[in-house]
Design a protein around this motif. Structure first.
Motif, PDB file in Angstrom:
ATOM      1  N   ALA A 145     -10.795  -2.498  -1.701  1.00 18.18           N
ATOM      2  CA  ALA A 145      -9.539  -2.080  -2.327  1.00 18.18           C
ATOM      3  C   ALA A 145      -9.591  -2.380  -3.812  1.00 18.18           C
ATOM      4  O   ALA A 145     -10.409  -3.182  -4.275  1.00 18.18           O
ATOM      5  CB  ALA A 145      -8.367  -2.815  -1.691  1.00 18.18           C
ATOM      6  N   MET A 204      -7.029   1.522  -0.731  1.00 16.76           N
ATOM      7  CA  MET A 204      -7.879   0.833   0.240  1.00 16.76           C
ATOM      8  C   MET A 204      -8.756   1.815   1.001  1.00 16.76           C
ATOM      9  O   MET A 204      -8.312   2.894   1.372  1.00 16.76           O
ATOM     10  CB  MET A 204      -7.016   0.045   1.209  1.00 16.76           C
ATOM     11  N   CYS A 206       0.791  -1.233   0.000  1.00 17.20           N
ATOM     12  CA  CYS A 206       0.000   0.000   0.000  1.00 17.20           C
ATOM     13  C   CYS A 206       0.820   1.279   0.000  1.00 17.20           C
ATOM     14  O   CYS A 206       0.254   2.363  -0.084  1.00 17.20           O
ATOM     15  CB  CYS A 206      -0.932   0.002   1.216  1.00 17.20           C
TER      16      CYS A 206
END
Length: 191
Positions: free
Chosen positions: A68, A58, A46
């Protein structure tokens, strides 16, 4: 056991205990629809500063869910024209690993399983939904599902167990290896 997110075509040996502890959404957790904070800026899943990362977007969902998405780029190719299974597994690990943040604790993966249902073509957009199923002492049980446009036609499913940790203790001897070692050392030295 059958998946709890509403899909009945895949069975798993993953067993969620029946005697789960009650969970509550943490008051500082992202609200439904809000972006989830990154694990760290250089997180492969991420992190916005991970040049080779997955760059997962997300968001907090209702209750204890995360949604996500990610672009299935050519660099993620495994078999001809489709995503590599390890990349998909990494994405599931990161998305399901966000769910514990809805109740507050830092947690790390101790068990991860992924069922690959259909090929996922390069160039597609992969959508995920993950849910925190419950907690038993330090263990957090999660599941996830992925699709490429039709939520009723999953391409993969996952289950994971995360264990709550004290991040200062857990990462103390490894923080020196981080790309952000100085930043983390400063953070960890604060009271």
């Amino acid at each position: 056991m059958l998946m709890r997110l509403g899909y009945r075509d895949v069975k798993s040996a993953f067993v969620v205990p029946t005697d789960l502890d009650p969970i509550e959404r943490h008051p500082k957790a992202a609200k439904p629809g809000e972006p989830m904070r990154m694990h760290n800026r250089t997180c492969y899943g991420c992190g916005e500063d991970s040049p080779q990362g997955l760059h997962l977007d997300m968001y907090a969902g209702e209750d204890f869910t995360i949604t996500a998405s990610m672009q299935v780029e050519a660099r993620f190719e495994g078999g001809p024209g489709v995503i590599h299974g390890g990349v998909l597994s990494t994405a599931f690990d990161d998305v399901m690993g966000m769910a514990p943040l809805l109740i507050g604790p830092s947690a790390v993966t101790v068990h991860l399983e992924v069922d690959y249902l259909r090929p996922i073509p390069i160039g597609s957009t992969l959508h995920f939904r993950a849910a925190l199923l419950g907690r038993q002492r330090r263990k957090l049980y999660t599941e996830g599902v992925a699709h490429i446009g039709d939520p009723d036609a999953p391409v993969a499913m996952g289950h994971a167990i995360f264990v709550m940790i004290n991040p200062r203790e857990h990462f103390a001897e490894h923080v020196k290896n981080s790309q952000l070692a100085d930043e983390y050392t400063q953070r960890m030295s604060r009271p």
